[in-house]
Scaffold this motif. Structure first.
Motif, PDB file in Angstrom:
ATOM      1  N   LEU A  49       0.789  -1.097  -0.207  1.00 29.13           N
ATOM      2  CA  LEU A  49      -0.040  -0.006   0.264  1.00 29.13           C
ATOM      3  C   LEU A  49       0.431   0.957  -0.009  1.00 29.13           C
ATOM      4  O   LEU A  49       1.943   1.334   0.706  1.00 29.13           O
ATOM      5  N   GLU A  50       0.919   2.482  -0.357  1.00 30.14           N
ATOM      6  CA  GLU A  50       1.136   3.714  -0.931  1.00 30.14           C
ATOM      7  C   GLU A  50       0.332   4.739  -1.239  1.00 30.14           C
ATOM      8  O   GLU A  50      -0.925   4.110  -1.554  1.00 30.14           O
ATOM      9  N   VAL A  51       0.438   5.468  -0.939  1.00 34.96           N
ATOM     10  CA  VAL A  51      -0.595   7.100  -1.693  1.00 34.96           C
ATOM     11  C   VAL A  51      -0.305   7.165  -2.653  1.00 34.96           C
ATOM     12  O   VAL A  51       0.043   7.050  -3.768  1.00 34.96           O
ATOM     13  N   HIS A  52      -1.912   6.446  -3.387  1.00 33.67           N
ATOM     14  CA  HIS A  52      -2.162   6.517  -5.133  1.00 33.67           C
ATOM     15  C   HIS A  52      -2.370   8.080  -5.621  1.00 33.67           C
ATOM     16  O   HIS A  52      -2.201   8.460  -6.237  1.00 33.67           O
ATOM     17  N   MET A 372       2.505   3.263   8.260  1.00 35.29           N
ATOM     18  CA  MET A 372       2.207   4.182   6.649  1.00 35.29           C
ATOM     19  C   MET A 372       2.349   5.780   7.523  1.00 35.29           C
ATOM     20  O   MET A 372       1.284   5.947   7.957  1.00 35.29           O
ATOM     21  N   ALA A 374       0.902   9.123   6.778  1.00 39.07           N
ATOM     22  CA  ALA A 374      -0.612   8.806   6.297  1.00 39.07           C
ATOM     23  C   ALA A 374      -0.316  11.074   6.850  1.00 39.07           C
ATOM     24  O   ALA A 374      -1.401  11.445   5.912  1.00 39.07           O
ATOM     25  N   LYS A 401      -6.092  10.934   1.633  1.00 39.70           N
ATOM     26  CA  LYS A 401      -5.487  10.365   0.980  1.00 39.70           C
ATOM     27  C   LYS A 401      -5.744   8.754   0.514  1.00 39.70           C
ATOM     28  O   LYS A 401      -6.595   8.751   1.246  1.00 39.70           O
ATOM     29  N   TRP A 403      -4.914   4.706  -0.621  1.00 41.38           N
ATOM     30  CA  TRP A 403      -4.393   4.541  -0.695  1.00 41.38           C
ATOM     31  C   TRP A 403      -4.037   2.961  -1.806  1.00 41.38           C
ATOM     32  O   TRP A 403      -5.463   2.102  -1.147  1.00 41.38           O
ATOM     33  N   THR A 404      -3.453   2.093  -2.496  1.00 39.46           N
ATOM     34  CA  THR A 404      -3.492   1.224  -2.967  1.00 39.46           C
ATOM     35  C   THR A 404      -2.331   0.665  -2.731  1.00 39.46           C
ATOM     36  O   THR A 404      -1.653   0.942  -2.569  1.00 39.46           O
ATOM     37  N   SER A 405      -2.393  -0.572  -3.896  1.00 40.31           N
ATOM     38  CA  SER A 405      -0.793  -1.558  -3.413  1.00 40.31           C
ATOM     39  C   SER A 405      -0.233  -1.452  -4.525  1.00 40.31           C
ATOM     40  O   SER A 405      -1.038  -2.278  -5.531  1.00 40.31           O
TER      41      SER A 405
END
Length: 528
Positions: A49-52, A372, A374, A401, A403-405
């Motif tokens: 997961l990270e910020v998309h 994470m 955020a 924010k 978040w997607t993988s």
């Protein structure tokens, strides 16, 4: 092929491998439904997961985020008193409108099976309101009811387009039916301790409805107990037998602790109850862990017994009573934080923290697997997507924010996961303390639903109020002067319509003064 070998081909080191599962789905080794659930709950994806995307439009702290049933739209509410509907994948604003509230919006949700055109909100002004999106794209808002104090949360009955519940700092729990003209006041939450029953009502911060049995709902607030109620116990206009909860949940070592309170509740897909305490940990309760309708008869763990960590981590205590799973590491003392599950089978527990991080634990083991960064200040809300591995988060910053993988590498826990030192501390103020603070600063405003409905809401006037009050008058999340609301831009806007419901808060037949929609209209921001 043995069952163990089958499992071995789809997982490595105990983790489901998405690539292998893709192949198994194609050759019929796994059903599409099971593949979807396994894929969305994969630890591999959680670790990626990270910020998309950052959604930027609000001009104040974002206190609520929620997906619609399809998952293609996100709704948010903020200290700027606006509600925004987002196309979160593209980062575009689909609709932005003023909620009609006189203070910070704490919760905004779509009603189910309403084609995403009916929205209910509650706020720091105590009001509960409805927003209806017309075919023309304009928005009508109307007053539904109110609490004498801030109303932090509302719970929508699963699959019902008409029914939802609210709770407030006045301890009142109300049931709303959008087909009727007035809410039903179910009960006012009182302390279970006989020594404190004549004191003020328990301030409520959270409410949640069991997704597998919509007759059951839980409330929690400024004492140690999460209370479970059954709406079927409510008969007619009588509150006999209903003001007493069907069950109570509390870690034994917290019984009698006057310094803790509950800030967040959530039900899992298995009807487990997740409870987040301020200045303490998060606990997961099953039905067999309840203390019954009269928890005073339960024997609390003595203060000199095992520590919190020991008593909460072991599966049984000395009396062979099952104890809840515990989730530790975050910090929850500065704001009213929510808590949630993540994954199609509620495989993970997620929470924000005062250090500005998102914490993710395995539900079954309590193991912390992800941190994470955020928010620069505090993360309050984390909302999982209903179908795919996506999270939305918000806090004291004015953005959201998503978040997607998509990270190329799996994240690992840092060597030092100590929390950042708190720069400030916020105690949970009662409504009366809050109102007294405003009065001392000549910022008193009517929190009664009638007053909020009668007053004209104009963006320009609100900007003046915001500049005068600054951050000192907002205890819900306006904790830093740098986060004060900016002026609202009114140059390119749509029309807003205010509706009078001809009812007062008490349902006694009185009517509010009619509001001239022409004289009280104001402009909304255009879609970006």
């Amino acid at each position: 092929m043995t069952e163990n070998s089958k499992k071995g081909r789809s997982s490595f080191n105990g983790l489901h491998h998405p690539v292998v599962d893709f192949w198994r789905r194609e050759v019929g080794g796994i059903s599409s439904r099971n593949f979807s659930k396994r894929f969305s709950g994969s630890e591999n994806l959680v670790l990626r997961l990270e910020v998309h995307r950052k959604l930027v439009k609000h001009k104040g702290c974002v206190n609520t985020v929620s997906f619609n049933a399809d998952g293609d739209v996100l709704i948010s509410g903020s200290d700027d008193r606006r509600v925004i509907i987002w196309d979160w994948q593209l980062g575009n604003v689909k609709l932005s409108f003023h909620s009609g509230h006189a203070n910070n919006v704490f919760q905004a949700k779509f009603m189910p099976f309403s084609d995403d055109r009916t929205i209910v909100t509650c706020a720091a002004d105590g009001m509960v309101r409805r927003a209806s999106i017309l075919e023309s794209g304009k928005v009508e808002t109307s007053f539904l009811g109110s609490h004498q104090g801030r109303a932090h949360k509302l719970g929508i009955e699963p699959g019902n387009p008409h029914i939802f519940y609210t709770c407030g700092e006045d301890g009142l729990v109300q049931r709303f039916d959008l087909r009727t003209q007035a809410p039903t006041e179910l009960f006012t939450c009182q302390s279970v301790d006989p020594r404190r029953r004549n004191m003020e009502a328990v301030q409520l911060n959270a409410i949640a409805i069991d997704p597998r049995n919509s007759n059951l709902f839980a409330v929690g607030g400024m004492d140690e107990y999460a209370r479970l109620y059954d709406i079927r116990s409510f008969q007619g206009d009588s509150l006999n037998g209903f003001s007493r909860a069907a069950d109570h949940f509390c870690p034994l070592h917290l019984i009698g602790n006057e310094h803790v309170g509950i800030t967040g509740l959530a039900f899992s897909e298995q009807s487990e109850l997740l409870v987040s305490y301020n200045d303490e940990f998060i606990y997961l309760f099953t039905h067999d862990m309840g203390l019954g309708s009269n928890p005073v008869t339960s024997s609390p763990v003595s203060k000199n017994s095992k520590s919190n960590s020991e008593s909460a981590s072991s599966p049984k205590d000395d009396d062979k009573r099952p104890v809840p799973m515990v989730y530790k590491g975050h910090k929850n003392c500065e704001t009213v934080k929510g808590v949630n599950f993540y994954g199609p089978r509620s495989e993970y527990v997620v929470s924000g923290s005062d250090c500005g991080r998102i914490f993710i634990w395995k539900k079954k083991s309590g193991e912390l697997i992800r941190l994470m960064e955020a928010d620069r200040h505090v993360v309050n809300c984390i909302e999982p997507h209903p179908h795919i591995p996506v999270l939305a988060s918000s806090g004291l910053e004015s953005d959201i924010k998503v978040w997607t993988s998509k990270a190329a590498e799996r994240a690992t826990l840092p060597d030092n996961i100590e929390l950042l030192p708190s720069r400030f501390r916020l105690s949970f103020l009662s409504y009366y303390d809050y109102d007294e603070h405003l009065f001392r600063n000549d910022l008193d405003f009517g929190i009664d639903g009638n007053e909020g409905e009668d007053e004209s809401i104009d963006d320009a006037e609100e900007d003046d109020d915001d500049s005068d009050s600054d951050s000192d008058s907002d205890y819900s999340c306006e904790l830093d002067g740098d986060d004060s609301d900016d002026e609202m831009d009114t140059d390119e806007d749509e029309c807003f319509i205010e509706i009078d419901n001809n009812m007062d808060n008490n349902g006694d037949g009185g009517s509010e003064r009619n509001v001239d929609s022409g004289s009280n209209s104001y402009q909304d921001d255009d879609d970006d």
